[in-house]
Write a protein that holds these residues in place. Sequence first.
Motif, PDB file in Angstrom:
ATOM      1  N   TYR A 260       1.160  -1.212   0.038  1.00  0.00           N
ATOM      2  CA  TYR A 260       0.227  -0.046   0.096  1.00  0.00           C
ATOM      3  C   TYR A 260       1.262   1.236   0.176  1.00  0.00           C
ATOM      4  CZ  TYR A 260      -4.266  -2.696   1.456  1.00  0.00           C
ATOM      5  OH  TYR A 260      -5.167  -3.635   1.729  1.00  0.00           O
ATOM      6  N   LYS A 261       1.790   1.352   0.898  1.00  0.00           N
ATOM      7  CA  LYS A 261       2.978   2.719   0.990  1.00  0.00           C
ATOM      8  C   LYS A 261       3.042   2.517  -0.019  1.00  0.00           C
ATOM      9  CE  LYS A 261       2.872   1.693   6.081  1.00  0.00           C
ATOM     10  NZ  LYS A 261       4.178   1.729   6.663  1.00  0.00           N
ATOM     11  N   ASN A 262       3.410   1.553  -1.401  1.00  0.00           N
ATOM     12  CA  ASN A 262       4.401   2.389  -2.448  1.00  0.00           C
ATOM     13  C   ASN A 262       3.712   2.594  -3.264  1.00  0.00           C
ATOM     14  OD1 ASN A 262       7.179   1.213  -1.381  1.00  0.00           O
ATOM     15  ND2 ASN A 262       6.743  -0.386  -1.917  1.00  0.00           N
ATOM     16  N   ALA A 263       2.299   2.424  -3.666  1.00  0.00           N
ATOM     17  CA  ALA A 263       0.748   2.486  -4.246  1.00  0.00           C
ATOM     18  C   ALA A 263       0.651   4.211  -4.559  1.00  0.00           C
ATOM     19  CB  ALA A 263       0.401   1.451  -4.913  1.00  0.00           C
ATOM     20  N   SER A 264       0.590   4.635  -6.065  1.00  0.00           N
ATOM     21  CA  SER A 264       0.125   5.949  -5.371  1.00  0.00           C
ATOM     22  C   SER A 264      -1.135   5.976  -5.581  1.00  0.00           C
ATOM     23  CB  SER A 264       0.525   6.928  -6.862  1.00  0.00           C
ATOM     24  OG  SER A 264       1.420   7.420  -6.026  1.00  0.00           O
ATOM     25  N   VAL A 265      -2.200   5.316  -6.724  1.00  0.00           N
ATOM     26  CA  VAL A 265      -3.531   4.724  -6.111  1.00  0.00           C
ATOM     27  C   VAL A 265      -4.157   3.650  -5.749  1.00  0.00           C
ATOM     28  CG1 VAL A 265      -5.434   5.601  -7.661  1.00  0.00           C
ATOM     29  CG2 VAL A 265      -3.582   6.197  -7.798  1.00  0.00           C
ATOM     30  N   PHE A 266      -4.947   3.519  -5.282  1.00  0.00           N
ATOM     31  CA  PHE A 266      -6.039   2.156  -5.110  1.00  0.00           C
ATOM     32  C   PHE A 266      -7.137   1.932  -6.219  1.00  0.00           C
ATOM     33  CE2 PHE A 266      -8.439  -1.368  -2.367  1.00  0.00           C
ATOM     34  CZ  PHE A 266      -8.002  -2.407  -2.653  1.00  0.00           C
ATOM     35  N   VAL A 267      -7.684   0.254  -6.217  1.00  0.00           N
ATOM     36  CA  VAL A 267      -8.512   0.692  -6.804  1.00  0.00           C
ATOM     37  C   VAL A 267      -9.142  -0.815  -6.825  1.00  0.00           C
ATOM     38  CG1 VAL A 267      -7.255  -0.999  -8.987  1.00  0.00           C
ATOM     39  CG2 VAL A 267      -9.601   0.299  -9.749  1.00  0.00           C
ATOM     40  N   LEU A 268     -10.561  -0.549  -6.024  1.00  0.00           N
ATOM     41  CA  LEU A 268     -11.253  -1.411  -5.795  1.00  0.00           C
ATOM     42  C   LEU A 268     -12.531  -1.767  -6.797  1.00  0.00           C
ATOM     43  CD1 LEU A 268     -12.190  -3.401  -3.346  1.00  0.00           C
ATOM     44  CD2 LEU A 268     -13.728  -1.373  -2.544  1.00  0.00           C
ATOM     45  N   SER A 269     -12.320  -2.720  -7.448  1.00  0.00           N
ATOM     46  CA  SER A 269     -13.440  -2.969  -8.553  1.00  0.00           C
ATOM     47  C   SER A 269     -14.455  -4.040  -8.709  1.00  0.00           C
ATOM     48  CB  SER A 269     -12.765  -3.460  -9.838  1.00  0.00           C
ATOM     49  OG  SER A 269     -11.646  -4.375  -9.991  1.00  0.00           O
ATOM     50  N   SER A 270     -14.810  -4.307  -8.280  1.00  0.00           N
ATOM     51  CA  SER A 270     -15.944  -5.180  -6.895  1.00  0.00           C
ATOM     52  C   SER A 270     -17.185  -5.474  -7.635  1.00  0.00           C
ATOM     53  CB  SER A 270     -15.430  -5.280  -6.149  1.00  0.00           C
ATOM     54  OG  SER A 270     -14.479  -5.484  -5.203  1.00  0.00           O
ATOM     55  N   ALA A 320     -12.712   3.438 -15.803  1.00  0.00           N
ATOM     56  CA  ALA A 320     -11.772   4.360 -16.485  1.00  0.00           C
ATOM     57  C   ALA A 320     -11.975   5.877 -16.343  1.00  0.00           C
ATOM     58  CB  ALA A 320     -11.321   3.541 -18.360  1.00  0.00           C
ATOM     59  N   GLU A 321     -12.605   6.639 -16.495  1.00  0.00           N
ATOM     60  CA  GLU A 321     -12.639   7.978 -16.510  1.00  0.00           C
ATOM     61  C   GLU A 321     -12.408   8.234 -15.108  1.00  0.00           C
ATOM     62  OE1 GLU A 321     -16.458  11.498 -16.298  1.00  0.00           O
ATOM     63  OE2 GLU A 321     -16.785   9.747 -17.892  1.00  0.00           O
ATOM     64  N   SER A 322     -12.641   7.481 -14.044  1.00  0.00           N
ATOM     65  CA  SER A 322     -12.780   7.520 -12.822  1.00  0.00           C
ATOM     66  C   SER A 322     -10.524   7.521 -11.963  1.00  0.00           C
ATOM     67  CB  SER A 322     -12.919   7.454 -11.480  1.00  0.00           C
ATOM     68  OG  SER A 322     -14.705   7.129 -11.644  1.00  0.00           O
ATOM     69  N   LEU A 323     -10.269   6.532 -12.853  1.00  0.00           N
ATOM     70  CA  LEU A 323      -8.749   6.570 -12.783  1.00  0.00           C
ATOM     71  C   LEU A 323      -8.130   7.431 -13.332  1.00  0.00           C
ATOM     72  CD1 LEU A 323      -8.735   1.998 -13.673  1.00  0.00           C
ATOM     73  CD2 LEU A 323      -8.012   3.667 -11.605  1.00  0.00           C
ATOM     74  N   HIS A 324      -8.463   7.782 -14.468  1.00  0.00           N
ATOM     75  CA  HIS A 324      -8.062   9.022 -15.619  1.00  0.00           C
ATOM     76  C   HIS A 324      -7.746  10.102 -14.990  1.00  0.00           C
ATOM     77  CE1 HIS A 324      -7.284  12.564 -18.408  1.00  0.00           C
ATOM     78  NE2 HIS A 324      -7.136  11.383 -19.170  1.00  0.00           N
ATOM     79  N   LYS A 325      -9.257  10.933 -13.682  1.00  0.00           N
ATOM     80  CA  LYS A 325      -8.718  11.670 -13.081  1.00  0.00           C
ATOM     81  C   LYS A 325      -8.195  11.370 -12.112  1.00  0.00           C
ATOM     82  CE  LYS A 325     -11.459  14.321 -10.061  1.00  0.00           C
ATOM     83  NZ  LYS A 325     -10.867  15.782 -10.275  1.00  0.00           N
ATOM     84  N   MET A 326      -8.339  10.265 -11.209  1.00  0.00           N
ATOM     85  CA  MET A 326      -7.240   9.986 -10.211  1.00  0.00           C
ATOM     86  C   MET A 326      -5.737  10.293 -10.737  1.00  0.00           C
ATOM     87  SD  MET A 326      -6.796   9.658  -6.476  1.00  0.00           S
ATOM     88  CE  MET A 326      -9.141   9.173  -6.560  1.00  0.00           C
ATOM     89  N   ILE A 327      -5.403   9.516 -11.718  1.00  0.00           N
ATOM     90  CA  ILE A 327      -3.730   9.499 -12.379  1.00  0.00           C
ATOM     91  C   ILE A 327      -3.517  11.114 -12.922  1.00  0.00           C
ATOM     92  CG2 ILE A 327      -2.347   8.288 -13.844  1.00  0.00           C
ATOM     93  CD1 ILE A 327      -4.185   5.734 -13.069  1.00  0.00           C
ATOM     94  N   CYS A 328      -4.144  11.578 -13.175  1.00  0.00           N
ATOM     95  CA  CYS A 328      -3.677  12.695 -14.594  1.00  0.00           C
ATOM     96  C   CYS A 328      -3.879  14.052 -13.067  1.00  0.00           C
ATOM     97  CB  CYS A 328      -4.437  12.841 -15.133  1.00  0.00           C
ATOM     98  SG  CYS A 328      -4.470  11.511 -16.618  1.00  0.00           S
TER      99      CYS A 328
END
Length: 366
Positions: A260-270, A320-328
């Motif tokens: 967890y400490k190495n990752a910038s973003v976490f995704v729960l895709s359930s 994909a849209e949510s991940l785009h916002k969080m990453i960009c």
Amino acid sequence: MKIFIVCSRLSYGGAEHVAVMWANGFAIKGSNVSLVSNLNEDITFWANKSVRLLNIFRVGLRGIKKWLYAIKTLRELLKKEEPDVVISVMSTCSIVAKIASLRLGIPIIATEHNSFERPTSAPFSLWEKICKFLLNNLYDGVTVLTNADKAVIHSKFNSVVMPNPLALKPIETVTIRKKTTLAVGRLDAWHVKGFDVLIRAWGTLMKNEEFRMKNSWWRLQIAGTGSNESLRFLQQLCKENGVEDSVEFLGFQEDMGSLYKNASVFVLSSRYEGFGLVLIEAMSQGCACVACDYKGRQREIIKNDSQGLCCEPDNVDMLAESLHKMICDDNYRESVRKNAIERSKYYSIENTINRWEEYLHSIVEK
């Protein structure tokens, strides 16, 4: 207070981990706690030294004989020890505890660790329906994970919302992270965990030329064990979506905190999730989280967009849209990471045990 916690084993499962955390939390607060379980199997979740471990299972017994022996042994312990209350983990142990306590006057609290509704693609079995909506009427109290579940139950039986505790200590400061998006779950449960949806959403991102030009170094990591068949299926899906070079399957990871400490973003895709235990863990370690929200359950954790993003389950484009916002959006992501840490503190073991103690006192006093 003298508390018995009954669960089928002390290893591997999320519910079992929660049971041991409860036991340790109650013991630290001064309660007399016994974990009643199967001590013949491997133990991977270790209890505090002040927690007594009691075995109600016998080596070699299987099926109905195994559980009949457990009922007999548990009843003998209840008569001898006279606990103030019994907390049972999952449906089978709740039934065992109820039968063992007949006419002894000891209140039984059943704890539910899954949601009370599912999508049509994953219906309850008949036995699950009986346990959830009929047998739960037998107990002195039933804990559920979310307000969404309490609304489904309405007034069918005596229930209270008791979310799971956080196993990790929230970090103090936000640190620099790798350009990594992390997902966690058993590969064999890929349909429930929505890993197929996640891989397709990641493919959608990487097909966006503008995104790929600016973020080609980002990687998606999926941590979790599973069969070779499930791994091959997901790897083939990565190839079909052109992301085999940017998706890593990490297998079983013992040290989830470091991950967890190495990752910038976490995704729960359930596609559906009773409670996002891995979600609050990731938030506590400073991940900016994106969660697929099944009928409001994850929105109870991520209260608003300042703490993370929620999107519709089983929706590739929305994920994909949510991940785009969080990453960009670097500024937004860093703000979310800080707010997520603060939000996770609500689920600390200290706060969880305080809620439990208040509830148990109300049950015992009745």
